[in-house]
Design a protein around this motif. Structure first.
Motif, PDB file in Angstrom:
ATOM      1  N   GLN A  58      44.216  28.986  87.236  1.00  0.00           N
ATOM      2  CA  GLN A  58      43.793  27.794  87.484  1.00  0.00           C
ATOM      3  C   GLN A  58      43.275  27.803  86.085  1.00  0.00           C
ATOM      4  O   GLN A  58      43.433  28.687  84.811  1.00  0.00           O
ATOM      5  CB  GLN A  58      42.263  28.861  87.703  1.00  0.00           C
ATOM      6  N   VAL A  59      43.259  26.630  85.553  1.00  0.00           N
ATOM      7  CA  VAL A  59      43.595  26.112  83.990  1.00  0.00           C
ATOM      8  C   VAL A  59      42.081  25.060  83.729  1.00  0.00           C
ATOM      9  O   VAL A  59      41.522  23.816  84.334  1.00  0.00           O
ATOM     10  CB  VAL A  59      44.237  25.645  83.751  1.00  0.00           C
ATOM     11  N   GLN A  60      41.010  25.253  82.601  1.00  0.00           N
ATOM     12  CA  GLN A  60      40.175  24.370  82.023  1.00  0.00           C
ATOM     13  C   GLN A  60      40.567  24.226  80.660  1.00  0.00           C
ATOM     14  O   GLN A  60      40.398  25.693  80.510  1.00  0.00           O
ATOM     15  CB  GLN A  60      38.274  25.026  82.714  1.00  0.00           C
ATOM     16  N   VAL A  61      40.323  23.207  80.526  1.00  0.00           N
ATOM     17  CA  VAL A  61      40.390  22.578  79.200  1.00  0.00           C
ATOM     18  C   VAL A  61      39.559  21.817  77.992  1.00  0.00           C
ATOM     19  O   VAL A  61      38.418  21.422  79.137  1.00  0.00           O
ATOM     20  CB  VAL A  61      40.934  21.335  79.295  1.00  0.00           C
ATOM     21  N   VAL A  62      38.709  22.543  76.973  1.00  0.00           N
ATOM     22  CA  VAL A  62      37.976  22.559  76.823  1.00  0.00           C
ATOM     23  C   VAL A  62      38.655  21.249  75.560  1.00  0.00           C
ATOM     24  O   VAL A  62      38.931  21.927  74.833  1.00  0.00           O
ATOM     25  CB  VAL A  62      37.026  23.420  76.118  1.00  0.00           C
ATOM     26  N   HIS A  63      37.838  20.477  75.277  1.00  0.00           N
ATOM     27  CA  HIS A  63      38.118  19.381  74.131  1.00  0.00           C
ATOM     28  C   HIS A  63      37.207  19.796  73.260  1.00  0.00           C
ATOM     29  O   HIS A  63      36.142  19.557  73.169  1.00  0.00           O
ATOM     30  CB  HIS A  63      37.953  18.258  74.580  1.00  0.00           C
ATOM     31  N   GLU A  92      37.445  38.395  72.577  1.00  0.00           N
ATOM     32  CA  GLU A  92      36.812  39.286  73.233  1.00  0.00           C
ATOM     33  C   GLU A  92      37.258  39.228  75.129  1.00  0.00           C
ATOM     34  O   GLU A  92      36.764  39.934  75.770  1.00  0.00           O
ATOM     35  CB  GLU A  92      35.878  39.802  72.871  1.00  0.00           C
ATOM     36  N   LEU A  93      37.115  38.336  75.950  1.00  0.00           N
ATOM     37  CA  LEU A  93      36.997  37.772  76.496  1.00  0.00           C
ATOM     38  C   LEU A  93      38.812  38.560  77.335  1.00  0.00           C
ATOM     39  O   LEU A  93      39.015  38.764  77.868  1.00  0.00           O
ATOM     40  CB  LEU A  93      36.989  36.184  76.911  1.00  0.00           C
ATOM     41  N   ASP A  94      39.424  37.942  76.187  1.00  0.00           N
ATOM     42  CA  ASP A  94      40.909  38.428  77.038  1.00  0.00           C
ATOM     43  C   ASP A  94      41.667  39.118  77.059  1.00  0.00           C
ATOM     44  O   ASP A  94      41.902  39.607  77.536  1.00  0.00           O
ATOM     45  CB  ASP A  94      41.383  37.758  75.900  1.00  0.00           C
ATOM     46  N   GLU A  95      40.215  40.550  75.845  1.00  0.00           N
ATOM     47  CA  GLU A  95      40.382  41.454  75.676  1.00  0.00           C
ATOM     48  C   GLU A  95      40.091  42.353  77.160  1.00  0.00           C
ATOM     49  O   GLU A  95      40.674  43.270  77.483  1.00  0.00           O
ATOM     50  CB  GLU A  95      40.429  42.451  74.665  1.00  0.00           C
ATOM     51  N   VAL A  96      39.079  42.265  77.601  1.00  0.00           N
ATOM     52  CA  VAL A  96      37.866  42.291  78.142  1.00  0.00           C
ATOM     53  C   VAL A  96      38.429  42.312  79.972  1.00  0.00           C
ATOM     54  O   VAL A  96      38.586  43.378  80.565  1.00  0.00           O
ATOM     55  CB  VAL A  96      36.386  42.716  78.427  1.00  0.00           C
ATOM     56  N   HIS A  97      39.496  41.368  79.894  1.00  0.00           N
ATOM     57  CA  HIS A  97      39.595  40.611  81.315  1.00  0.00           C
ATOM     58  C   HIS A  97      41.458  39.792  81.002  1.00  0.00           C
ATOM     59  O   HIS A  97      41.602  39.139  80.616  1.00  0.00           O
ATOM     60  CB  HIS A  97      39.026  39.474  81.740  1.00  0.00           C
ATOM     61  N   PRO A  98      41.924  41.531  81.724  1.00  0.00           N
ATOM     62  CA  PRO A  98      43.477  40.803  82.124  1.00  0.00           C
ATOM     63  C   PRO A  98      44.091  40.077  83.110  1.00  0.00           C
ATOM     64  O   PRO A  98      44.905  39.213  82.633  1.00  0.00           O
ATOM     65  CB  PRO A  98      43.914  42.358  82.416  1.00  0.00           C
ATOM     66  N   GLY A  99      42.860  38.979  83.384  1.00  0.00           N
ATOM     67  CA  GLY A  99      43.320  38.159  84.267  1.00  0.00           C
ATOM     68  C   GLY A  99      43.186  36.632  83.444  1.00  0.00           C
ATOM     69  O   GLY A  99      43.065  35.519  83.802  1.00  0.00           O
ATOM     70  N   VAL A 100      42.561  36.720  82.289  1.00  0.00           N
ATOM     71  CA  VAL A 100      42.227  35.828  81.819  1.00  0.00           C
ATOM     72  C   VAL A 100      43.640  35.733  80.509  1.00  0.00           C
ATOM     73  O   VAL A 100      43.173  36.433  79.953  1.00  0.00           O
ATOM     74  CB  VAL A 100      40.732  36.024  80.843  1.00  0.00           C
ATOM     75  N   HIS A 101      43.583  34.118  80.771  1.00  0.00           N
ATOM     76  CA  HIS A 101      44.739  33.251  79.838  1.00  0.00           C
ATOM     77  C   HIS A 101      43.694  32.589  78.482  1.00  0.00           C
ATOM     78  O   HIS A 101      43.053  31.944  78.675  1.00  0.00           O
ATOM     79  CB  HIS A 101      45.514  33.160  79.621  1.00  0.00           C
ATOM     80  N   ASP A 130      43.875  34.850  88.873  1.00  0.00           N
ATOM     81  CA  ASP A 130      44.178  34.602  87.013  1.00  0.00           C
ATOM     82  C   ASP A 130      43.225  32.881  86.382  1.00  0.00           C
ATOM     83  O   ASP A 130      43.672  32.115  87.149  1.00  0.00           O
ATOM     84  CB  ASP A 130      45.646  34.334  86.714  1.00  0.00           C
ATOM     85  N   TRP A 131      43.137  33.139  85.614  1.00  0.00           N
ATOM     86  CA  TRP A 131      42.542  32.388  84.733  1.00  0.00           C
ATOM     87  C   TRP A 131      42.645  31.875  83.463  1.00  0.00           C
ATOM     88  O   TRP A 131      42.896  32.610  82.410  1.00  0.00           O
ATOM     89  CB  TRP A 131      41.073  32.087  85.088  1.00  0.00           C
ATOM     90  N   GLU A 132      43.240  30.448  83.163  1.00  0.00           N
ATOM     91  CA  GLU A 132      43.012  30.409  81.679  1.00  0.00           C
ATOM     92  C   GLU A 132      42.230  29.139  81.076  1.00  0.00           C
ATOM     93  O   GLU A 132      42.134  28.357  82.170  1.00  0.00           O
ATOM     94  CB  GLU A 132      44.066  29.645  81.857  1.00  0.00           C
TER      95      GLU A 132
END
Length: 115
Positions: free
Chosen positions: A24-29, A100-109, A72-74
């Protein structure tokens, strides 16, 4: 995996690749101030009303999304350089929360586009 990409990134292609890989992908501008950037995160990720517009609240909301996503989420922070130029300390703080989010949650990119 957290990565920082330069200004020549094809955002549509990056998102399409992530979706094809099952994320899943979410873009923040990005925006020019810390407050505006936190608001952009809140809007793009549909944070709850109680979002406190600070880094601790950002970390809490992102952690909740990551735990509840079920797949998985990006998260792509586009135009991060704008905040880095205007308020380097705020940009570093947001990057730390994302790292930190990326480190704690392996499914997060996490992808930061530095333009």
């Amino acid at each position: 995996m957290m990565r920082v990409l330069g200004d020549r990134v094809d955002l549509e292609g990056l998102v399409a690749d992530a979706v094809e890989e099952g994320r899943q992908v979410q873009v923040v501008h990005g925006r020019a101030t810390k407050e505006e950037t936190l608001e952009a995160f809140s809007e793009a990720l549909n944070f709850p009303e109680w979002f406190g517009m600070n880094l601790d609240a950002l970390a809490d909301c992102l952690d909740t999304i990551a735990r509840e996503s079920g797949s998985d989420w990006e998260i792509v922070w586009d135009d991060a350089a704008e905040l880095r130029r205007a308020d380097p300390r705020a940009a570093t703080g947001i990057e730390s929360v994302l790292a930190e989010l990326d480190e704690v949650h392996p499914g997060v990119h996490v992808t930061i586009i530095d333009r």
